[in-house]
Design a protein around this motif. Structure first.
Motif, PDB file in Angstrom:
ATOM      1  N   LYS A  77       0.815  -1.213   0.000  1.00  0.00           N
ATOM      2  CA  LYS A  77       0.000   0.000   0.000  1.00  0.00           C
ATOM      3  C   LYS A  77       0.855   1.272   0.000  1.00  0.00           C
ATOM      4  N   CYS A  78       1.801   1.357   0.947  1.00  0.00           N
ATOM      5  CA  CYS A  78       2.567   2.606   1.093  1.00  0.00           C
ATOM      6  C   CYS A  78       4.029   2.485   0.654  1.00  0.00           C
ATOM      7  N   SER A  79       4.466   1.287   0.275  1.00  0.00           N
ATOM      8  CA  SER A  79       5.836   1.001  -0.166  1.00  0.00           C
ATOM      9  C   SER A  79       6.892   1.141   0.917  1.00  0.00           C
ATOM     10  N   ALA A  80       6.466   1.218   2.175  1.00  0.00           N
ATOM     11  CA  ALA A  80       7.425   1.265   3.286  1.00  0.00           C
ATOM     12  C   ALA A  80       7.933  -0.153   3.554  1.00  0.00           C
ATOM     13  N   PRO A  98       0.554  -0.339  10.150  1.00  0.00           N
ATOM     14  CA  PRO A  98      -0.428   0.748   9.989  1.00  0.00           C
ATOM     15  C   PRO A  98      -1.375   0.535   8.800  1.00  0.00           C
ATOM     16  N   CYS A  99      -0.840   0.099   7.668  1.00  0.00           N
ATOM     17  CA  CYS A  99      -1.686  -0.121   6.490  1.00  0.00           C
ATOM     18  C   CYS A  99      -2.601  -1.328   6.702  1.00  0.00           C
ATOM     19  N   GLN A 100      -2.112  -2.367   7.378  1.00  0.00           N
ATOM     20  CA  GLN A 100      -2.948  -3.535   7.658  1.00  0.00           C
ATOM     21  C   GLN A 100      -4.124  -3.139   8.549  1.00  0.00           C
ATOM     22  N   GLN A 101      -3.863  -2.282   9.543  1.00  0.00           N
ATOM     23  CA  GLN A 101      -4.934  -1.840  10.441  1.00  0.00           C
ATOM     24  C   GLN A 101      -5.986  -1.035   9.692  1.00  0.00           C
TER      25      GLN A 101
END
Length: 104
Positions: A77-80, A98-101
């Protein structure tokens, strides 16, 4: 030598071997589950086990594909970078925490 935030190669090689072994074991399990006629009263349980096994196979093959493509350990999602600790617990993780949440 390329520099990036992906996990080190030795760890990735070991993970690939483990995931490949898991994939083979889950494939055998799926074959057994789908071939087993068993007790008709257990059909619902067997159906759930087949679904769970298929999901596991999808997750493992996705992780193996991301390793092969050099995208393993990067949030979709965020490429982090996904922390190694998370990948050790959940090797098929596609998102950082964070993206999973946010997905739920």
């Amino acid at each position: 030598m390329t520099t990036h935030t992906q996990p080190d190669q030795k760890w990735l090689d070991e993970l690939r071997a483990t995931l490949t072994t898991d994939f083979e074991a889950q494939t055998v399990r799926l074959t057994q589950l789908t071939a087993d006629t068993g007790d008709p009263g257990e059909a619902h349980t067997q159906s759930a086990m087949i679904a769970a096994t298929r999901q596991s196979l999808d997750q493992i093959s996705g992780a193996l594909r991301r390793i092969a493509e050099g995208r393993y350990g990067i949030c979709e999602k965020c490429s982090a970078p996904i922390p190694r600790e998370r990948l050790e617990v959940l090797p098929h993780a596609r998102f950082c925490v964070p993206c999973q949440q946010k997905q739920h």
